[in-house]
Design an enzyme around this catalytic site. Structure first.
Site, PDB file in Angstrom:
ATOM      1  N   HIS A 155       7.129 -33.438 -48.169  1.00  0.00           N
ATOM      2  CA  HIS A 155       8.196 -33.983 -47.320  1.00  0.00           C
ATOM      3  C   HIS A 155       7.585 -34.689 -46.125  1.00  0.00           C
ATOM      4  CE1 HIS A 155       7.752 -30.954 -44.167  1.00  0.00           C
ATOM      5  NE2 HIS A 155       7.597 -30.066 -45.138  1.00  0.00           N
ATOM      6  N   ARG A 185      14.555 -30.756 -45.162  1.00  0.00           N
ATOM      7  CA  ARG A 185      13.462 -31.713 -44.971  1.00  0.00           C
ATOM      8  C   ARG A 185      13.059 -32.400 -46.271  1.00  0.00           C
ATOM      9  NH1 ARG A 185      11.866 -26.427 -43.665  1.00  0.00           N
ATOM     10  NH2 ARG A 185       9.974 -25.608 -44.643  1.00  0.00           N
ATOM     11  N   GLU A 218       8.876 -23.686 -49.592  1.00  0.00           N
ATOM     12  CA  GLU A 218       7.664 -23.133 -48.994  1.00  0.00           C
ATOM     13  C   GLU A 218       7.768 -21.610 -49.042  1.00  0.00           C
ATOM     14  OE1 GLU A 218       4.531 -23.266 -48.412  1.00  0.00           O
ATOM     15  OE2 GLU A 218       4.637 -24.989 -47.078  1.00  0.00           O
TER      16      GLU A 218
END
Length: 187
Positions: A8, A57, A79
């Protein structure tokens, strides 16, 4: 299969160099510009499948892509979840005094949240078990630096410390050729 891995684009500066994990943060003005530039760079690429982390994001990074209309947004590309350490920097965590840094692996295991082994299995399952079963030759994946580094660690048989020394800047694009087991950077 060729998998184009895109980290990102840049997030707001107050989130730089932090354990952001599952915090649903948006892009900075520069990040929006980077996303537009990436979309222009990859506009002629035909992808059989498009996947992205479901976090804001990644969604905002993919938004200007013409390929976005067919995207599948999934949690598996998020993540690592850092629990109560999310949104904090290394220095902030050290200052709290609960965890002392001894070495990389000890540090990663000491942090709260998703166990690292589970995170690695999640990444491995998506890229090396799930994706190969799809009828695709080319795949675009918008995700996070940690996911890309963990995939590199698994494929290249690197330690986590070695993998996390690999620079994966905001807005970077890397092609993973699953047949050759190689990674190459798109410039």
């Amino acid at each position: 299969m060729k998998i184009t891995l895109v980290r990102h684009t840049e997030v707001d500066e107050k989130y730089h160099k932090k354990y952001n994990g599952h915090i649903d943060i948006g892009l900075s003005r520069r990040g929006i510009e980077q996303a537009e530039a990436l979309a222009a760079l990859l506009k002629d690429e035909l992808f059989d499948l498009v996947y992205a982390s479901d976090l804001l994001r990644s969604r905002q990074t993919l938004a200007p892509f013409i390929q976005a209309k067919n995207a599948i947004f999934i949690e598996e590309l998020r993540e690592k979840f850092w629990g109560r350490h999310e949104g904090k920097s290394f220095d902030e965590i050290i200052t709290e005094g609960e965890i002392k840094y001894e070495n990389f692996e000890q540090w990663i295991e000491a942090l709260d949240g998703e166990p690292y082994e589970a995170y690695m299995k999640r990444v491995q399952h998506f890229f090396l078990e799930y994706l190969p079963k799809q009828n695709a030759n080319t795949v675009l994946v918008i995700t996070h630096a940690g996911v890309i580094r963990v995939l590199m660690a698994i494929v290249k048989d690197l330690s986590l410390e070695e993998a996390f020394c690999i620079d994966v800047p905001y807005a970077s694009a890397t092609v993973f050729d699953t047949d050759l087991q190689t990674f190459s950077t798109i410039k």
